[in-house]
Design a protein around this motif. Structure first.
Motif, PDB file in Angstrom:
ATOM      1  N   THR A   8       0.811  -1.217   0.000  1.00 48.28           N
ATOM      2  CA  THR A   8       0.000   0.000   0.000  1.00 48.28           C
ATOM      3  C   THR A   8       0.848   1.273   0.000  1.00 48.28           C
ATOM      4  OG1 THR A   8      -0.114  -0.031   2.404  1.00 48.28           O
ATOM      5  CG2 THR A   8      -1.877  -1.151   1.206  1.00 48.28           C
ATOM      6  N   TRP A   9       2.146   1.138  -0.008  1.00 52.20           N
ATOM      7  CA  TRP A   9       3.010   2.317   0.057  1.00 52.20           C
ATOM      8  C   TRP A   9       2.842   3.225  -1.154  1.00 52.20           C
ATOM      9  CZ3 TRP A   9       8.516   1.387   2.385  1.00 52.20           C
ATOM     10  CH2 TRP A   9       8.382   0.960   3.713  1.00 52.20           C
ATOM     11  N   PHE A  10       2.741   2.645  -2.323  1.00 54.06           N
ATOM     12  CA  PHE A  10       2.606   3.461  -3.531  1.00 54.06           C
ATOM     13  C   PHE A  10       1.336   4.305  -3.463  1.00 54.06           C
ATOM     14  CE2 PHE A  10       0.995   4.086  -7.852  1.00 54.06           C
ATOM     15  CZ  PHE A  10       2.049   4.823  -8.386  1.00 54.06           C
ATOM     16  N   THR A  11       0.245   3.709  -3.066  1.00 52.63           N
ATOM     17  CA  THR A  11      -1.018   4.439  -2.963  1.00 52.63           C
ATOM     18  C   THR A  11      -0.940   5.530  -1.901  1.00 52.63           C
ATOM     19  OG1 THR A  11      -2.154   2.390  -3.542  1.00 52.63           O
ATOM     20  CG2 THR A  11      -3.498   4.155  -2.616  1.00 52.63           C
ATOM     21  N   THR A  12      -0.333   5.224  -0.783  1.00 54.95           N
ATOM     22  CA  THR A  12      -0.223   6.198   0.306  1.00 54.95           C
ATOM     23  C   THR A  12       0.645   7.382  -0.108  1.00 54.95           C
ATOM     24  OG1 THR A  12      -0.430   4.394   1.897  1.00 54.95           O
ATOM     25  CG2 THR A  12       0.437   6.490   2.712  1.00 54.95           C
ATOM     26  N   ILE A  13       1.798   7.116  -0.699  1.00 59.46           N
ATOM     27  CA  ILE A  13       2.702   8.186  -1.106  1.00 59.46           C
ATOM     28  C   ILE A  13       2.088   9.027  -2.213  1.00 59.46           C
ATOM     29  CG2 ILE A  13       4.939   8.646  -2.189  1.00 59.46           C
ATOM     30  CD1 ILE A  13       6.006   6.213  -0.625  1.00 59.46           C
ATOM     31  N   THR A  14       1.460   8.383  -3.172  1.00 59.88           N
ATOM     32  CA  THR A  14       0.836   9.118  -4.273  1.00 59.88           C
ATOM     33  C   THR A  14      -0.303  10.010  -3.773  1.00 59.88           C
ATOM     34  OG1 THR A  14       1.353   7.263  -5.728  1.00 59.88           O
ATOM     35  CG2 THR A  14      -0.235   8.871  -6.531  1.00 59.88           C
ATOM     36  N   SER A  15      -1.136   9.495  -2.909  1.00 57.32           N
ATOM     37  CA  SER A  15      -2.243  10.307  -2.399  1.00 57.32           C
ATOM     38  C   SER A  15      -1.738  11.445  -1.514  1.00 57.32           C
ATOM     39  CB  SER A  15      -3.243   9.437  -1.640  1.00 57.32           C
ATOM     40  OG  SER A  15      -2.629   8.890  -0.501  1.00 57.32           O
ATOM     41  N   THR A  16      -0.663  11.208  -0.782  1.00 51.09           N
ATOM     42  CA  THR A  16      -0.087  12.275   0.037  1.00 51.09           C
ATOM     43  C   THR A  16       0.465  13.387  -0.833  1.00 51.09           C
ATOM     44  OG1 THR A  16       0.485  10.662   1.745  1.00 51.09           O
ATOM     45  CG2 THR A  16       1.612  12.792   1.825  1.00 51.09           C
ATOM     46  N   LEU A  17       1.198  13.040  -1.873  1.00 49.30           N
ATOM     47  CA  LEU A  17       1.745  14.054  -2.775  1.00 49.30           C
ATOM     48  C   LEU A  17       0.640  14.822  -3.501  1.00 49.30           C
ATOM     49  CD1 LEU A  17       4.814  12.164  -4.268  1.00 49.30           C
ATOM     50  CD2 LEU A  17       4.809  14.064  -2.645  1.00 49.30           C
ATOM     51  N   LEU A  18      -0.374  14.122  -3.918  1.00 46.16           N
ATOM     52  CA  LEU A  18      -1.498  14.781  -4.582  1.00 46.16           C
ATOM     53  C   LEU A  18      -2.210  15.753  -3.629  1.00 46.16           C
ATOM     54  CD1 LEU A  18      -3.249  14.970  -7.140  1.00 46.16           C
ATOM     55  CD2 LEU A  18      -4.664  13.175  -6.146  1.00 46.16           C
ATOM     56  N   THR A  19      -2.395  15.330  -2.401  1.00 47.76           N
ATOM     57  CA  THR A  19      -3.039  16.196  -1.408  1.00 47.76           C
ATOM     58  C   THR A  19      -2.195  17.432  -1.131  1.00 47.76           C
ATOM     59  OG1 THR A  19      -4.026  14.238  -0.404  1.00 47.76           O
ATOM     60  CG2 THR A  19      -4.000  16.254   0.916  1.00 47.76           C
TER      61      THR A  19
END
Length: 63
Positions: A8-19
Motif C-alpha cells: 500500500t506504500w505506492f497508494t499512500t505516497i501518491t495520495s499524500t503528494l497529490l493532497t
C-alpha cells in the motif's frame, strides 16, 4: 519475524503528494498579485558615521 507489507506504500505516497499539491495550489490562489508592478525609485541618502569626521593615526610597523 513477519515480513513488512509494502503493497500500500505506492497508494499512500501518491495520495499524500497529490493532497499536498492541491493544498499548495489552494494556498497560492488566495494571494492577490499586482498585474503590472511598477518599480519604485528609492532615494539613497548617505548617512554620516562618527568615524568619517575624525582623523585617525596610521602607525607604520617597526622595521
Amino acid at each position: 519475524m513477519p515480513q513488512l507489507d509494502t503493497s500500500t506504500w505506492f497508494t499512500t505516497i501518491t495520495s499524500t503528494l497529490l493532497t499536498l499539491f492541491i493544498i499548495f495550489q489552494l494556498k497560492t490562489l488566495t494571494h492577490q498579485f499586482p498585474i503590472n508592478p511598477q518599480s519604485t525609485y528609492l532615494k539613497q541618502t548617505k548617512q554620516s558615521t562618527p568615524w568619517e569626521k575624525k582623523w585617525t593615526k596610521t602607525y607604520l610597523p617597526l622595521s
